[in-house]
Design an enzyme around this catalytic site. Structure first.
Site, short mmCIF file in Angstrom:
data_model
loop_
_atom_site.label_atom_id
_atom_site.label_comp_id
_atom_site.label_asym_id
_atom_site.label_seq_id
_atom_site.Cartn_x
_atom_site.Cartn_y
_atom_site.Cartn_z
N THR A 201 -43.37 38.41 58.93
CA THR A 201 -44.39 39.32 58.40
C THR A 201 -45.04 40.08 59.54
O THR A 201 -45.18 39.54 60.63
CB THR A 201 -45.50 38.52 57.68
OG1 THR A 201 -44.93 37.70 56.68
CG2 THR A 201 -46.53 39.44 57.05
N ARG A 229 -38.72 35.45 44.38
CA ARG A 229 -39.75 34.72 45.13
C ARG A 229 -40.70 35.70 45.80
O ARG A 229 -40.30 36.70 46.36
CB ARG A 229 -39.10 33.82 46.18
CG ARG A 229 -40.10 33.04 47.05
CD ARG A 229 -40.40 33.72 48.36
NE ARG A 229 -41.29 32.94 49.24
CZ ARG A 229 -41.79 33.35 50.38
NH1 ARG A 229 -41.51 34.57 50.80
NH2 ARG A 229 -42.57 32.57 51.11
N VAL A 230 -42.00 35.39 45.73
CA VAL A 230 -43.03 36.17 46.41
C VAL A 230 -43.90 35.21 47.20
O VAL A 230 -44.32 34.18 46.67
CB VAL A 230 -43.89 36.96 45.40
CG1 VAL A 230 -45.07 37.64 46.11
CG2 VAL A 230 -43.04 37.99 44.67
N GLY A 231 -44.15 35.53 48.46
CA GLY A 231 -45.00 34.69 49.29
C GLY A 231 -46.44 35.15 49.29
O GLY A 231 -46.93 35.71 48.31
N ASP A 232 -47.11 34.98 50.42
CA ASP A 232 -48.52 35.33 50.50
C ASP A 232 -48.77 36.79 50.86
O ASP A 232 -49.85 37.32 50.59
CB ASP A 232 -49.21 34.45 51.55
CG ASP A 232 -48.67 34.74 52.96
OD1 ASP A 232 -47.44 34.69 53.13
OD2 ASP A 232 -49.46 35.00 53.87
N THR A 252 -49.36 34.85 58.63
CA THR A 252 -47.91 34.94 58.80
C THR A 252 -47.34 33.54 58.68
O THR A 252 -48.05 32.55 58.85
CB THR A 252 -47.55 35.57 60.15
OG1 THR A 252 -46.14 35.79 60.22
CG2 THR A 252 -47.97 34.68 61.31
N GLY A 253 -46.06 33.46 58.37
CA GLY A 253 -45.43 32.14 58.24
C GLY A 253 -45.04 31.84 56.82
O GLY A 253 -44.79 32.74 56.01
N GLY A 255 -45.42 31.43 53.33
CA GLY A 255 -46.47 31.94 52.47
C GLY A 255 -46.98 30.99 51.41
O GLY A 255 -48.14 31.06 51.01
#
Length: 341
Positions: A201, A229-232, A252-253, A255
């Site tokens: 990110t 899939r969706v992260g942060d 970052t990382g 999520g």
């Protein structure tokens, strides 16, 4: 000797004088704080944040708005074909689709985001239009793509030959099990999401010459993730949060762990309580450790924050996290972030 009436009179004069002095001091202090605010600064995650910051700085140094600066800044890695974790050229999901997530937030609390959007390189610019042209905060999937095309964006293939080859190599050993990061572990132990080989990110925070904040966050997400899939990154409060009275934060990382702690919002609220940016980021990382101590040893999550005085700081779970800083003194500063482990 001083009579009672004269004593009271002098006391009143002294009190008034003290009030004027305090008012003068307060005015001077306000000017000092304003002076600090008048100095533009931009920070962003990872080593590719240096080039992104420099693009943002071109706007900030001319007195431009932080919102314009962060959009211009993160568009640099979005268009960089060598960057396999942001924008065009990003690694696809397990079905071969490159899907992008992004969000943006300004000093007034306005925000916009796109989730799991395909075929558009500059997801951050679509996110900004969601903020400015719709009554919504988020648009996802085909709806986000439709909105982008209706607003003049060109549809293109985001899967480069290099990323396609990496996906096909991963497919040879792919195991479709609902275990966090197992896809990446089988692809390469050295390419876990968020570590120094997979900077998944870019998050960027800017404070402009008017003393106003804006932030942006954009990604192609976890390599070989499940489709959809969706992260942060596109979630306001998780991957990014801006409060113009206090400061701003990004992450970052991995999520999923940031979402569980509403990480960026947490960092800003800790700064509201008096934590420095670095202290706030450290506490947010420690919350992840407390919730999932064993998992925290295997993944990377990092936070980056800046307060209203232009002070910045960061903290991560693992070593290897870096962040870039750009201001009047220097436009190429890269700092190694502190970590728990």
């Amino acid at each position: 000797m001083i009579n009672r009436r004269k004593f009271i009179h002098q006391g009143i004069i002294g009190t008034v004088a003290l009030g004027i002095a305090n008012e003068t001091y307060g005015s001077q202090r306000s000017k000092i704080l304003t002076a600090k605010l008048a100095r533009p600064i931009v920070v962003s995650t990872w080593d590719f944040g240096v080039a992104a910051n420099q693009a943002a700085w071109k706007i900030l140094k001319k007195g431009g708005r932080a919102l314009d600066a962060v959009e211009a800044g993160v568009k640099v890695p979005e268009a960089d074909l060598k960057n396999v974790t942001v924008g065009k050229g990003g690694y696809p999901d397990r079905d071969g689709h490159v899907t992008l997530d992004a969000c943006i937030m300004d000093e007034q609390g306005n925000c916009g985001a796109v989730l799991a959007m395909e075929h558009i390189t500059h997801a951050i610019s679509v996110a900004r239009l969601v903020m400015e042209k719709t009554p919504h905060v988020m648009l996802a999937g085909d709806g986000a793509l439709q909105f982008a095309l209706e607003n003049g964006f060109q549809k293109e293939n985001l899967l480069t030959k290099e990323s396609e080859n990496a996906w096909k190599e991963w497919l040879k050993k792919a195991e479709y099990k609902p275990i966090m990061n197992i896809e990446n572990q089988h692809f390469s132990p050295n390419k876990l999401p968020g570590n120094q080989y997979n900077h998944d990110t870019i998050g960027m925070l800017a404070l402009d010459s008017q003393g106003n904040f804006s932030g942006a966050c954009t990604t192609s997400g976890m390599a070989f993730k499940m489709h959809g899939r969706v992260g942060d990154s596109p979630i306001i409060g998780a991957g990014l949060y801006v409060d113009n009275e206090i400061g701003a934060a990004t992450s970052t990382g991995v999520g999923e762990e940031v979402v569980r702690t509403v990480g960026s919002f947490l960092v800003v609220e800790l700064m509201r309580q008096g934590y420095s940016p670095e202290e706030a980021c450290k506490e947010a990382v420690q919350r992840i450790v407390k919730k999932k101590p064993e998992k925290a040893k295997e993944i990377q999550v990092g936070f980056l924050a800046m307060n209203k005085q232009g002070e910045y700081g960061a903290y991560a779970l693992q070593q290897g996290f870096s962040f870039a800083v750009c201001n009047e003194e220097r436009q190429d500063l890269l700092i190694k972030g502190k970590s728990i482990y």
